[in-house]
Design an enzyme around this catalytic site. Structure first.
Site: not given
Ligand code: NDP
Length: 241
Positions: A152, A139
């Site tokens: 995260y 990501s």
């Protein structure tokens, strides 16, 4: 249909979003696909729609045994394994002070342990056959940290580090990180903090559709054996983060 990818490809998290779009993109390129996730009804429907080159098995990436059985079933079905796409992921964002430790654990288990379980399931085969390709979906959160996204982001930094370590340790195995910006998918639908769930809807005002990421994955897979696309970062043109 032109066949450009003559490979057997395993994909985790294939039941929605980027995983599902990648299955569609690669099926159109002639690849043989073995697809996994927990929602087997969705996998079954997708495989039925796309035909005999797509097979499925229920997969929980947090279980090393489950992932090993998944890779074995793929080999039994298609004769070999060439590529693993570690795509499964979860993103229940929250501030650290909320102490949502169960959600931290779930992110660590799916996003990090799941990637490692996948690598463990294919790496001995790749070493023995002296070829293979691991594509890990990280990501932009592997490159930046935001409030409420500490855990995260930590998991995605870890995915980046694991991918880079794999690359350095193996001359004959390709390692690719795909790092999407914001993509309109089901990711984050499980956020339990209302303010953050609402902020996610704002971020999604500028988002990609999942097929954009699927094309980046296809680009990495289509390169000749001696070419390893190490990372692709794909953001919406209008993104400012
Ligand atoms: P989705 O929520 O649509 O897809 C996530 C997939 O992961 C689902 O197929 C889900 O399947 C699967 N999954 C979750 N837990 C498990 C598990 N324990 N075992 C097996 N599969 C599991 O979101 P995206 O398509 O957006 O997410 C795909 C990847 O892209 C993730 O790694 C995410 O972090 C990453 N990403 C997404 C971005 C975005 O903005 N959407 C941006 C950057 C990265 P099931 O529930 O059926 O098991």
């Amino acid at each position: 249909m032109t066949t450009t990818i003559d490979k057997t490809i395993l994909i985790s998290g294939a039941s929605s979003g980027i995983g599902e779009a990648t299955v569609r993109e690669l099926a159109a390129s002639g690849a043989r696909l073995f697809i996994g996730a927990r929602r087997s009804d969705r996998l079954e429907a997708l495989a039925a729609e796309l035909g005999a080159t797509v097979a499925w098995q229920k997969l929980d990436v947090t279980s090393a045994e489950n992932f090993a059985a998944f890779a074995e079933a793929a080999e039994a079905r298609f004769g070999r394994v060439d590529v693993l796409i570690n795509n499964a992921g979860v993103m229940p964002l929250s501030p650290l002070a909320a102490l949502k430790q169960d959600e931290w654990t779930r992110m660590i288990d799916v996003n990090i342990r799941g990637v490692l379980n996948g690598i463990a399931a294919v790496l001995p085969r790749f070493v023995a056959q002296r070829s293979g390709h691991v594509v890990n979906v990280a990501s932009i959160a592997a490159h930046l940290v935001l409030p409420s996204a500490a855990v995260y982001c930590a998991t995605k930094y870890a995915v980046w580090a694991i991918s880079e370590g794999l690359r350095q340790e193996h001359d004959e195995i390709r390692s690719t990180v795909i790092s999407p910006g914001v993509v309109a998918t089901e990711l984050g639908n499980d956020i339990t903090d209302p303010a953050i769930a609402s902020a996610l809807q704002d971020w999604r005002q500028k988002s990609l559709t999942p097929d954009a990421i699927a094309r980046a994955i296809r680009y990495a897979l289509e390169q000749p054996e001696g070419v390893d696309i190490n990372e692709v970062i794909v953001r919406p043109t209008a993104a400012n983060m």
